[in-house]
Each structure stands twice: as C-alpha cells, then as structure tokens.
Scaffold this motif. Structure first.
Motif, PDB file in Angstrom:
ATOM      1  N   GLU A  23       0.901  -1.253   0.014  1.00  0.00           N
ATOM      2  CA  GLU A  23       0.136   0.091   0.119  1.00  0.00           C
ATOM      3  C   GLU A  23       0.902   1.304  -0.049  1.00  0.00           C
ATOM      4  O   GLU A  23       0.594   2.200  -0.720  1.00  0.00           O
ATOM      5  CB  GLU A  23      -0.837  -0.064   0.961  1.00  0.00           C
ATOM      6  CG  GLU A  23      -2.203   0.566   0.966  1.00  0.00           C
ATOM      7  CD  GLU A  23      -3.267   0.276   2.074  1.00  0.00           C
ATOM      8  OE1 GLU A  23      -3.359   1.221   3.111  1.00  0.00           O
ATOM      9  OE2 GLU A  23      -3.505  -0.918   2.346  1.00  0.00           O
ATOM     10  N   GLU A  55       2.564   1.647  -3.218  1.00  0.00           N
ATOM     11  CA  GLU A  55       1.641   1.936  -4.286  1.00  0.00           C
ATOM     12  C   GLU A  55       1.351   3.531  -4.141  1.00  0.00           C
ATOM     13  O   GLU A  55       1.331   4.295  -5.228  1.00  0.00           O
ATOM     14  CB  GLU A  55       0.415   1.224  -4.147  1.00  0.00           C
ATOM     15  CG  GLU A  55      -0.589   1.238  -5.608  1.00  0.00           C
ATOM     16  CD  GLU A  55      -1.451   2.364  -5.679  1.00  0.00           C
ATOM     17  OE1 GLU A  55      -1.606   2.808  -6.785  1.00  0.00           O
ATOM     18  OE2 GLU A  55      -2.058   2.633  -4.546  1.00  0.00           O
ATOM     19  N   GLU A  56       1.287   3.862  -2.981  1.00  0.00           N
ATOM     20  CA  GLU A  56       1.046   5.344  -2.733  1.00  0.00           C
ATOM     21  C   GLU A  56       2.015   6.275  -3.050  1.00  0.00           C
ATOM     22  O   GLU A  56       2.059   7.350  -3.495  1.00  0.00           O
ATOM     23  CB  GLU A  56       0.573   5.660  -1.243  1.00  0.00           C
ATOM     24  CG  GLU A  56      -0.857   5.585  -0.886  1.00  0.00           C
ATOM     25  CD  GLU A  56      -1.022   5.294   0.470  1.00  0.00           C
ATOM     26  OE1 GLU A  56      -0.237   5.710   1.271  1.00  0.00           O
ATOM     27  OE2 GLU A  56      -2.357   4.913   0.907  1.00  0.00           O
ATOM     28  N   THR A  99      -5.102   6.823  -6.853  1.00  0.00           N
ATOM     29  CA  THR A  99      -4.415   5.574  -6.519  1.00  0.00           C
ATOM     30  C   THR A  99      -5.246   4.215  -6.815  1.00  0.00           C
ATOM     31  O   THR A  99      -6.493   4.397  -6.981  1.00  0.00           O
ATOM     32  CB  THR A  99      -3.794   5.681  -5.000  1.00  0.00           C
ATOM     33  OG1 THR A  99      -4.860   5.817  -4.212  1.00  0.00           O
ATOM     34  CG2 THR A  99      -2.761   7.064  -4.897  1.00  0.00           C
ATOM     35  N   GLN A 100      -4.596   2.955  -6.590  1.00  0.00           N
ATOM     36  CA  GLN A 100      -5.180   1.696  -6.725  1.00  0.00           C
ATOM     37  C   GLN A 100      -6.260   1.733  -5.584  1.00  0.00           C
ATOM     38  O   GLN A 100      -7.395   1.326  -5.828  1.00  0.00           O
ATOM     39  CB  GLN A 100      -4.146   0.623  -6.513  1.00  0.00           C
ATOM     40  CG  GLN A 100      -3.785   0.215  -7.762  1.00  0.00           C
ATOM     41  CD  GLN A 100      -2.855  -1.127  -7.490  1.00  0.00           C
ATOM     42  OE1 GLN A 100      -2.637  -1.479  -6.564  1.00  0.00           O
ATOM     43  NE2 GLN A 100      -2.279  -1.459  -8.661  1.00  0.00           N
ATOM     44  N   LYS A 101      -5.762   2.287  -4.335  1.00  0.00           N
ATOM     45  CA  LYS A 101      -6.801   2.329  -3.281  1.00  0.00           C
ATOM     46  C   LYS A 101      -7.918   3.127  -3.444  1.00  0.00           C
ATOM     47  O   LYS A 101      -9.166   2.778  -3.029  1.00  0.00           O
ATOM     48  CB  LYS A 101      -5.865   2.742  -1.918  1.00  0.00           C
ATOM     49  CG  LYS A 101      -6.689   2.509  -0.836  1.00  0.00           C
ATOM     50  CD  LYS A 101      -5.839   2.973   0.523  1.00  0.00           C
ATOM     51  CE  LYS A 101      -6.440   2.735   1.803  1.00  0.00           C
ATOM     52  NZ  LYS A 101      -5.828   3.377   2.938  1.00  0.00           N
ATOM     53  N   ARG A 153      -7.983  -3.246  -2.632  1.00  0.00           N
ATOM     54  CA  ARG A 153      -6.863  -2.814  -3.146  1.00  0.00           C
ATOM     55  C   ARG A 153      -6.107  -4.024  -3.929  1.00  0.00           C
ATOM     56  O   ARG A 153      -5.717  -3.968  -5.203  1.00  0.00           O
ATOM     57  CB  ARG A 153      -5.881  -1.882  -2.200  1.00  0.00           C
ATOM     58  CG  ARG A 153      -4.710  -1.348  -3.037  1.00  0.00           C
ATOM     59  CD  ARG A 153      -3.489  -0.917  -2.205  1.00  0.00           C
ATOM     60  NE  ARG A 153      -3.226  -2.270  -1.346  1.00  0.00           N
ATOM     61  CZ  ARG A 153      -2.301  -3.057  -1.924  1.00  0.00           C
ATOM     62  NH1 ARG A 153      -1.929  -2.997  -3.206  1.00  0.00           N
ATOM     63  NH2 ARG A 153      -1.875  -3.966  -1.364  1.00  0.00           N
ATOM     64  N   ASN A 212      -5.405  -4.354  -7.895  1.00  0.00           N
ATOM     65  CA  ASN A 212      -3.840  -4.868  -8.163  1.00  0.00           C
ATOM     66  C   ASN A 212      -3.780  -5.846  -9.079  1.00  0.00           C
ATOM     67  O   ASN A 212      -3.171  -6.023 -10.386  1.00  0.00           O
ATOM     68  CB  ASN A 212      -3.104  -4.934  -6.913  1.00  0.00           C
ATOM     69  CG  ASN A 212      -1.516  -5.054  -7.263  1.00  0.00           C
ATOM     70  OD1 ASN A 212      -1.085  -4.443  -8.174  1.00  0.00           O
ATOM     71  ND2 ASN A 212      -1.110  -5.943  -6.521  1.00  0.00           N
TER      72      ASN A 212
END
Lengths: 144, 52
Positions: free
Chosen positions: A140, A143-144, B2-4, B14, B18
């Motif tokens: 996470e 990715e951020e 973002t992915q989130k 997430r 992904n």
C-alpha cells in the motif's frame, strides 16, 4: 451470513469458495486417516482435543492458503483477527512452556502433545496472517 | 487516483484492483463497468486490446 458475503468482493468470494473446497477435501482425508490409524490400534489420549485437531489442521492449511492467495481474514477487522489469533497462540505457547511434559510416551502422543499440535496450528495462522498484514501495508505504501 | 482510491470507489479491495492491473484476475462485466464509470472512460478505452 449474507452480510458476511457483502464484506468480500467478487475475487475474494471466488478464492474463498475454492479454499473452502480444499478445506473440505483435506478434512475428509484427515477423518479417513484418523479412522485408519484408530483401526490400527492408535488411541488418542483425549478424543475431544483430537476432534478439534481434525478440524483445526484443515482450517490452518486453508488459512495459510488464504494468506498466500491474498485473501484477508476480514475487510475492516484484519488487525483485530490477527490480535485474537496472536493472543490464543501466545496463551497456548505459554501453557506449553510452563508445563515441561513429554509430547510422546512410548511412541504415542500424549495429552500434552495434542495441545502442542493445537498451539502449532494457532501459531501458524497467526504468523501467516501477520506476514500478510505487513506485506499488504508495505505494498500500500509503495503504491501510494 | 491511486489503486486504493479506485478500489474504494468501486467497492473492491486494493488487492483485487492490483490483480486486475497485473492481469492475474479477470473481473466480471459488472466490475468493469463500475471501474469505467469511476474513471469516466468507456469499456473499449479501458479494456480493449488491439490484435497484433
């Protein structure tokens, strides 16, 4: 039951379904092996703990598979579940260490040995869950 | 985005987003449409791959 299903997205549900099938098969194999070894004269010192072992072993394997395949224990209570499994594992390990009895007597598992198997199951679930939790947090952040 | 953020917008994790990006998971058409709506794109723009 249906509320639980809403907690997981479509990919989670597919993987969970597949893991449930694996758990059922492994549980069937465990019951079969248990029947064979009992017929051969093996006696569990505590049948109640033995039945819990028969349930816990497939669940442990399934939980490890869940963590490998990226399925969380719970969407919003991931940390809560890790803490619960951690506490149960810790309690079991402390109990095992505090009683220094042998796991086997004359080649047969003891009552203490049965509890050791349960402790290993809970510890395995805890370690797998915490590794997954740390990995997810790291991914996470990347990715951020 | 973002992915989130995208995952939260369409109601998945997430990890699932992904897996879709990496090609490890084929989403249902329902999820594809939800992703398209969240990104303001069409299905063709997001998911269509030209044959070589």
């Amino acid at each position: 039951m249906f509320n639980l299903c809403k907690e997981y997205d479509e990919r989670q549900q597919i993987i969970r379904g597949s893991i449930c099938k694996h758990i059922m098969v492994i549980m069937g194999i465990c019951v079969l092996i248990n029947g064979i070894i009992e017929d051969a004269g093996f006696v569990w010192p505590d049948k109640f703990i033995a039945s819990i072992i028969l349930i816990m072993v497939p669940i442990t394997i399934g939980t490890v598979e869940m963590n490998i395949r990226g399925v969380y224990l719970s969407k919003n209570r991931q940390v809560f579940f890790v803490v619960i499994f951690g506490l149960v594992a810790l309690a079991n390990v402390v109990l095992l260490i505090s009683h220094s009895e042998s796991l086997f007597t004359a080649g047969v598992i003891t009552d203490y040995g049965e509890h050791a198997v349960l402790a290993i199951c809970f510890l395995t679930i805890f370690i797998a869950a915490i590794i997954r939790l740390i990995y997810d947090k790291r991914m996470e952040k990347i990715e951020e | 985005m973002t992915q989130k953020d995208l995952a939260e917008a369409v109601g998945v994790t997430r990890q699932t987003m992904n897996a879709i990006e990496k090609g490890d998971y084929n989403p249902t058409i329902k999820l594809c449409i939800a992703i398209c709506r969240a990104l303001g794109k069409t299905l063709d723009e997001l998911f269509w791959e030209e044959a070589e």
